[in-house]
Structure formats: C-alpha cells, structure tokens
Design a protein around this motif. Structure first.
Motif, short mmCIF file in Angstrom:
data_model
loop_
_atom_site.label_atom_id
_atom_site.label_comp_id
_atom_site.label_asym_id
_atom_site.label_seq_id
_atom_site.Cartn_x
_atom_site.Cartn_y
_atom_site.Cartn_z
N ALA A 234 -5.93 2.48 -2.15
CA ALA A 234 -5.12 2.99 -3.27
C ALA A 234 -3.74 2.35 -3.28
CB ALA A 234 -5.02 4.51 -3.19
N GLU A 235 -3.18 2.12 -2.10
CA GLU A 235 -1.84 1.53 -2.02
C GLU A 235 -1.82 0.11 -2.57
OE1 GLU A 235 -0.75 1.77 2.05
OE2 GLU A 235 -0.52 3.96 2.06
N VAL A 236 -2.88 -0.67 -2.31
CA VAL A 236 -2.90 -2.06 -2.76
C VAL A 236 -3.74 -2.25 -4.02
CG1 VAL A 236 -2.52 -2.91 -0.42
CG2 VAL A 236 -4.86 -2.62 -1.23
N ARG A 237 -4.11 -1.13 -4.65
CA ARG A 237 -4.79 -1.13 -5.93
C ARG A 237 -6.14 -1.87 -5.88
NH1 ARG A 237 -1.52 0.66 -9.82
NH2 ARG A 237 -2.76 -0.31 -11.47
N ILE A 238 -6.93 -1.51 -4.88
CA ILE A 238 -8.33 -1.95 -4.82
C ILE A 238 -9.18 -0.76 -5.21
CG2 ILE A 238 -10.20 -2.69 -3.30
CD1 ILE A 238 -8.24 -4.35 -1.75
#
Length: 309
Positions: free
Chosen positions: A261-265
C-alpha cells in the motif's frame, strides 16, 4: 505525618513465585522442608502471620531472596522492603488497592474456583470450560458432534492440564506470540524487486520468513511499462514448525500488504497447495482462474539391479 507501608499479600506472592518456579505445593514442600499444609494455609490467607524462617525457606527453595530495608520517610510516606523474586523477576514492592504486592507476574487464573470454592493449582494453567473442546477430559468430543443435552459427561466450570511438556509448550507459545516482531530485510546487492520479510524473537532467533518478487509483464507482452500495473508474486511463506498457528504467517503477510500500500502496488498472486490454500484463503486471497495452472511432471524411476546412481 507518616503512613505505614502497606503489607505484602503473602498468599498471592507465594502463589506467583511457585508458578514462576513451576512447582506444585507438594514439590515446594519437598524442596523447602515446609509442610504442604502450612503452604496451603499461607496461600489461602488462613496463616495470617507465618514465621520469618518459614518464608525464608519457601523463598530460598525457588532461588529467591528476601530484601529488608530500614523505612525511609519520603514525602511523608514510609517506604519499606519486600521479596526479591530472584530468577522470577524484579522484587519491586508496588502499592495498590491498600496492599503491597511483590513485583511478580500475577497468577492469571487466580480468581477461578472449582465446585467447592478452591483455587486451581497456581503452577498450572487453568481456563474456563465453555464447550467440550475446551476440556482435555472430553476425549469423546473429537468424534461426536452432540447437542449439550446428549453430552455423556457434565462439563466442569474450568480445567487445567497436568502434563508438564504440554504446559511448557503452551507457555512458550504465549511468549512467542507476545514477543515476535516483523521487519523487512533490505540487503546490499539484492534487487529492489525482490522482497523479504522476517519474523524474529528478541534474541534474534528467526522463526518465519516471507519472500516475494515484482513481476514485469510489460517485458513479456512488449507494451509500455506504464500500461501494466505493478504487482507481486508470492514466492513463499515459511514458519518454523513449532511456532505455527500463532499468527506469525498472517503477520508476515500483513506486513507485505502494508508495504504494498505504501508503494502503491495493487496486487499479489501466488501458487499454493495443501494447507497453504486454506492459509491464503483465510488471508483474503481468491482463486484466479485466469492465472496459469501449477503443473508437474513425474518421471518413471527404475528399481532393482542396474538402477543408475
């Protein structure tokens, strides 16, 4: 004006020390030379003022010590001494509820009582019984799914397990569940598309690991990278056998999802079999029929004389 330091609850303290030493009343009596009946009276509160030598023998039997200090006035309140639990933990005397209690972990089931009002053994692990699976004595519960009115035996209010090996495994499992931590490992030379998470105990013991890698579908299909969303392939989730069913695998996967979620995967896939299928399903995975099937090839193996090495 001074206030007398509150008295230590000796019964609660001796029960806590005995639990930490994993000794029954009979075993503590044998190690200390104090009769079991005397120990029972102290723990129940019937022996309101036991002899100092008796307490000294009990504390020494669990490798503790009694600390005495001269009361010192501190903001108008006298501060006294207490029992140092030795290997059981710090012997800080804490004031609470009008009584002083030794700084030992309390017996977790100290408030439970049996049918005649007695406490359950302090050194064992007792728990309430709500249904047959909560009771080790219900050997029949694994085989029959009967309504309560047809249970062949009445269930007790609470129960405990006498087997020391089971007790030790249960307590270690509770400690591991309480103390393990998870971190992402970033190693020099490892590709940024390779992800690794580990579960560890405070002493550094590795008890679980998750590995995954980012796919690059645009390389396979020849399209621009921006057309294909980033996603991951789960390489595996491993947990040491003696530490399974403690939430470690779920914790590793949750750490992976937070990082995604942090790196938008937005997606992760994996191949599972056996218990792994149930594990991933419980974590929210679904069967993706559009994905390739897991396939294998078994080669014939010759047996007998002349078999190649």
């Amino acid at each position: 004006m001074t206030q007398t330091s509150p008295r230590i609850d000796l019964g609660r303290t001796i029960r806590a020390m005995r639990r930490r030493a994993d000794l029954s009343q009979r075993e503590l009596a044998a190690k200390s030379g104090v009769p079991q009946a005397t120990i029972a009276r102290i723990e129940s509160g019937r022996a309101a003022d036991p002899r100092f030598r008796t307490l000294e023998a009990l504390v020494a039997a669990v490798q503790g010590r009694i600390v005495l200090s001269v009361p010192t006035a501190c903001d108008g309140v006298e501060v006294g001494g207490g029992i140092d639990a030795g290997p059981a933990g710090p012997g800080v005397v804490e004031e609470g509820g009008g009584q002083a209690t030794c700084g030992l972990p309390a017996v977790p089931h100290d408030e439970l009582r049996d049918a005649v009002g007695r406490r359950y053994p302090a050194h064992l692990d007792a728990w309430p019984v709500h249904e047959p699976k909560d009771w080790p004595g219900a050997w029949w519960a694994d085989w029959y799914n009967l309504p309560p009115e047809r249970w062949p035996l009445p269930l007790p209010e609470a129960t405990y397990e006498r087997d020391r090996g089971y007790r030790d495994r249960r307590r270690r499992a509770e400690r591991v569940r309480r103390e393990f931590s998870i971190r992402q490992v970033v190693e020099p030379g490892r590709s940024a598309t390779s992800w690794r998470f580990v579960a560890e105990l405070p002493d550094g013991e590795l008890i679980g690991e998750l590995r995954a890698h980012e796919r690059t579908p645009h390389l396979a299909y020849g399209d621009d990278e921006s057309v294909w969303p980033r996603d991951l392939v789960l390489d595996g989730v491993l947990v040491a056998g003696e530490h399974r069913r403690l939430g470690i695998g779920r914790g590793l996967l949750d750490a992976l999802l937070r990082r995604m979620a942090e790196v938008r995967i937005g997606g992760v896939s994996g191949i599972a079999e056996g218990p792994g299928v149930n594990f991933l399903a419980a974590c929210g995975f679904r069967i993706a029929s559009r994905r390739p099937l897991a396939m294998c090839l078994d080669l014939p193996v010759r047996s007998g004389p002349g078999r190649p090495p």
